[in-house]
Design an enzyme around this catalytic site. Structure first.
Site, PDB file in Angstrom:
ATOM      1  N   HIS A 468       0.840  -1.208   0.000  1.00  0.00           N
ATOM      2  CA  HIS A 468       0.000   0.000   0.000  1.00  0.00           C
ATOM      3  C   HIS A 468       0.875   1.258   0.000  1.00  0.00           C
ATOM      4  O   HIS A 468       0.711   2.152  -0.841  1.00  0.00           O
ATOM      5  CB  HIS A 468      -0.911  -0.024   1.226  1.00  0.00           C
ATOM      6  CG  HIS A 468      -1.777   1.188   1.380  1.00  0.00           C
ATOM      7  ND1 HIS A 468      -3.118   1.179   1.063  1.00  0.00           N
ATOM      8  CD2 HIS A 468      -1.506   2.446   1.825  1.00  0.00           C
ATOM      9  CE1 HIS A 468      -3.630   2.380   1.293  1.00  0.00           C
ATOM     10  NE2 HIS A 468      -2.664   3.162   1.769  1.00  0.00           N
ATOM     11  N   GLU A 469       1.806   1.331   0.936  1.00  0.00           N
ATOM     12  CA  GLU A 469       2.676   2.509   1.004  1.00  0.00           C
ATOM     13  C   GLU A 469       3.595   2.592  -0.214  1.00  0.00           C
ATOM     14  O   GLU A 469       3.973   3.686  -0.641  1.00  0.00           O
ATOM     15  CB  GLU A 469       3.489   2.491   2.299  1.00  0.00           C
ATOM     16  CG  GLU A 469       2.650   2.511   3.562  1.00  0.00           C
ATOM     17  CD  GLU A 469       1.623   3.630   3.601  1.00  0.00           C
ATOM     18  OE1 GLU A 469       1.871   4.702   3.005  1.00  0.00           O
ATOM     19  OE2 GLU A 469       0.562   3.442   4.218  1.00  0.00           O
ATOM     20  N   HIS A 472       1.835   4.652  -2.827  1.00  0.00           N
ATOM     21  CA  HIS A 472       1.992   6.091  -2.605  1.00  0.00           C
ATOM     22  C   HIS A 472       3.373   6.561  -3.053  1.00  0.00           C
ATOM     23  O   HIS A 472       3.521   7.628  -3.665  1.00  0.00           O
ATOM     24  CB  HIS A 472       1.803   6.412  -1.123  1.00  0.00           C
ATOM     25  CG  HIS A 472       0.380   6.367  -0.658  1.00  0.00           C
ATOM     26  ND1 HIS A 472      -0.637   7.009  -1.308  1.00  0.00           N
ATOM     27  CD2 HIS A 472      -0.186   5.762   0.433  1.00  0.00           C
ATOM     28  CE1 HIS A 472      -1.782   6.801  -0.658  1.00  0.00           C
ATOM     29  NE2 HIS A 472      -1.532   6.045   0.392  1.00  0.00           N
ATOM     30  N   HIS A 475       3.718   6.909  -6.774  1.00  0.00           N
ATOM     31  CA  HIS A 475       3.020   8.112  -7.245  1.00  0.00           C
ATOM     32  C   HIS A 475       3.954   9.326  -7.191  1.00  0.00           C
ATOM     33  O   HIS A 475       3.928  10.189  -8.075  1.00  0.00           O
ATOM     34  CB  HIS A 475       1.788   8.349  -6.379  1.00  0.00           C
ATOM     35  CG  HIS A 475       0.741   9.191  -7.020  1.00  0.00           C
ATOM     36  ND1 HIS A 475      -0.506   9.382  -6.463  1.00  0.00           N
ATOM     37  CD2 HIS A 475       0.729   9.917  -8.171  1.00  0.00           C
ATOM     38  CE1 HIS A 475      -1.216  10.164  -7.242  1.00  0.00           C
ATOM     39  NE2 HIS A 475      -0.490  10.506  -8.279  1.00  0.00           N
TER      40      HIS A 475
END
Length: 679
Positions: A468-469, A472, A475
């Site tokens: 999940h991280e 980020h 991105h």
């Protein structure tokens, strides 16, 4: 001044040299430069991008470089001196930003710039950067009369201070409580690795036996595996009453007054700007059109999930009574009973799963996945200074051997480190004349610490969190936008910000990916097909309860800020639970008092974003599945149409460019094992 390590803003942070007393002088310099840039722009009133925008961007970027290092240290290596310097610096930054964003003359220069032929000839990135800034001027009160503008500025400074104090109180309350265990029988059910973690915590306090703290790996271990119901209840109570008027430290770190003060100031600020409440103020920069549509979305989701959640809770209660001697299921029993029922129904032994995921193996498989998807490699840089032995730095290298980004990794829980997991910007991408700099991110988690003779073993849920991280981070790292205020996650609609992160989570459910991230800590054997099949079979176990809990948090956030149920957080959370929850905590439970996402983070009036963005992420991941999952061409398209674009165009447009259409919400329902007729 140049000896101040914080002022080397084009280099990576000099963590080994930074001291709290560097913060004030560094801010003196960059804030003075920023004010001078504003004065020049206002006095000269340039009508071209290079002179009206670029000096402001350069000054903003210098401030961000200083403050990102300070903010990161305060989050991962907090000390009393650092905390004091941070609080004072944060106040100064908020005041400076307000002075800039409420500067009508500067605003007029930028508005005038947008009407020039020079601006019309700029690319969409440059135009979007200026347009985003103009919007932010308006949302900062630039159009208010002088008295209202001054009041708005005061409210903003006070809000920043209150949010910092709220987060500090949660951190202090987390670090303050511990239980010294001398009878090993109380720890029955724990693995040897977990016991070693507790023994290490005792050793740091010069105590014999074991110490249980409120660090997340400790809480998770106790609530999931400890058979002793009394210890589970004590840990639950201490965690659930942190920073409140209840529990073992009642009143000592109490956030009650801060919550009231934060809500009052947000309400007043919204009304000054012409919004009926903080929710509509928040939605001015998000995908969702209005609060009514978000409430309909959340309640529809609750309506689909709650029947399943009620059946799930009934199954837990029945199993607890029949097999575990628990006649009345309490909140501190739920996680423990759920794990036992999962073992019984799906033959999933969480300890056996964790044994296959030493952190080193997870990192190795993670690197392989990034290579297979995006053609990138991560090369360790032991020469880059870090702030703690847990942390390390990697160059991110493309398939042509070019370093195009960098990332700091810090994965383990410890005292003085904020709980949870997050990504933050260390350095933005820069391409400004002779100055070129790659984007750099921080990736932070709170996994069980490594100890001599005892590895750090991750649960499958923690592997999901790590991916999940990673989403980020990607991105930020893959941005091709040269305007930092709209590059990567900056300026991206907050209710779409979880698209890359939640999409990356789903790779943790692929057999080949997960096997590649595994390796039993004793035998080295990868995760077996049998155990993987058991994990997949159990994927939707208690999905209904998970969804209604997320809806509970999101509804609480919205309704509290709307004020339709009043402004007492306990009354609001109880009303929301009456509507959607199946687990009802005791009256002394104080969830709001440690809800840092909305009182000390970026999710105020926006916690619904996790569920809203999941609609995009679930459907986006289907594009990978259609291509065979780990597909370079699809990953390249995702990178070029979503990750690299930042906020240079609306998130909905970026998603459509990737997927070829709007998101189909059915994918999100399927992700949780829900169907359209599950109501």
């Amino acid at each position: 001044m140049m000896k101040n390590p914080l002022l080397d803003t084009f280099a990576l942070p000099h963590f080994g040299d930074i001291r709290p007393d560097h913060i004030g002088p560094a801010l003196d310099r960059v804030l003075a430069d920023h004010r001078a840039a504003v004065v020049r722009i206002v006095e000269e009133r340039p009508a071209n991008f290079a002179e009206a925008w670029m000096p402001l961007e350069r000054a903003d970027t210098a401030i961000a470089a200083v403050w990102s290092a300070v903010t990161h240290l305060q989050a991962v290596a907090d000390t009393p001196d650092l905390r004091g310097a941070y609080a004072e610096g944060h106040k100064r930054l908020v005041e400076n930003r307000l002075q800039v964003m409420q500067n009508r003359a500067l605003y007029d220069v930028l508005v005038a710039l947008t009407a020039t032929p020079d601006f019309a000839a700029r690319d969409e990135v440059d135009r979007a950067a200026v347009e985003h800034m103009i919007r932010d001027f308006r949302l900062s009160g630039v159009a208010l009369n002088p008295e209202e503008r001054a009041r708005f500025a005061t409210l903003s400074v006070e809000l920043s201070q209150l949010s910092t104090e709220f987060g500090n109180a949660v951190l202090d309350a987390t670090d303050a409580w511990f239980e010294h265990v001398e009878d090993e029988r109380l720890l029955a059910g724990l693995s040897d690795a977990d016991k070693a973690m507790f023994a290490a915590a005792a050793k740091t306090r010069d105590l014999s036996g074991w110490v249980v703290t409120l660090q997340m790996p400790h809480v998770n271990a106790v609530m999931t595996f400890v058979r002793d119901r009394g210890l589970r209840e004590r840990v639950y109570a201490a965690s659930a009453t942190r920073a409140s008027d209840q529990g073992p430290h009642a009143g000592q770190f109490d956030n009650s007054a801060r919550i009231a003060a934060i809500l009052a100031r947000r309400q007043e600020g919204a009304r000054l700007l012409g919004f009926p409440d903080p929710v509509e103020w928040s939605l001015a920069t998000k995908m969702a059109p209005n609060a009514g549509e978000v409430l309909v979305f959340l309640r529809d989701l609750a309506g689909r999930a709650k029947p399943a959640a009620e059946l799930e809770f009934a199954a837990l209660a029945a199993y607890a009574a029949k097999h575990l001697g628990i006649d009345e299921l309490q909140p501190w029993d739920v996680t423990y009973v759920a794990e036992r029922l999962r073992e019984a129904q799906f033959a999933v032994d969480e300890q056996a799963v964790r044994a296959h995921f030493p952190v080193e193996n997870v990192i190795a498989g993670w690197k392989n996945l990034l290579d297979r998807l995006f053609g990138i490699s991560l090369v360790g840089r032991p020469d880059v200074p870090v702030y703690h032995p847990d942390a390390c730095y990697y160059d991110v290298v493309d398939d042509q051997g070019m370093v195009f980004a960098g990332v700091y990794i810090d994965l383990h829980a410890r005292a003085g480190k904020r709980g949870g997991a997050w990504m933050a910007q260390a350095r933005p991408r820069l391409n400004d004349g002779d100055v070129q700099r790659v984007p750099v991110a921080y990736l932070v988690c709170n996994f069980a610490p490594k100890m001599p003779g005892s590895p750090s073993l991750l649960s499958h849920k923690e592997v999901v969190t790590f991916l999940h991280e990673t989403g980020h981070c990607l991105h930020h790292l893959f941005t091709e936008v040269d305007r930092p205020n709209i590059a990567g996650t900056n300026g991206f609609e907050w209710d779409a910000i979880e698209l890359p992160s939640q999409l990356m989570e789903d790779f943790a459910w692929d057999r080949a990916v997960l096997r590649d991230m595994s390796g039993h800590y004793e035998t080295g054997e990868p995760l077996s097909d049998w155990l993987f099949d058991r994990l997949v079979a159990a994927r939707h176990f208690l999905s209904g309860m998970f969804i209604v809990r997320q809806v509970e948090f999101a509804l609480f956030d919205l309704l509290l800020h709307m004020g339709t149920l009043g402004h007492d957080p306990i009354e609001v959370i109880e009303a929301v639970r009456d509507e959607v929850a199946v687990v009802h905590p005791p009256a002394w439970h104080r969830f709001p008092h440690a809800f840092t996402h909305i009182f000390a983070g970026g999710y105020a009036s926006g916690y619904y974003s996790y569920l809203w963005a999941e609609v995009l992420a679930a459907d986006g991941f289907q594009r990978f599945i259609e291509a065979g999952l780990v597909d370079r061409a699809v990953a390249a398209r995702f990178c070029s149409e979503v990750l690299s674009r930042g906020a240079s165009r609306p998130a909905a447009d970026s998603f459509r460019a990737f997927r070829g259409r709007d998101a189909d919400p059915q994918a999100m329902l399927a992700r949780h094992g829900l169907t359209t007729d599950a109501r």
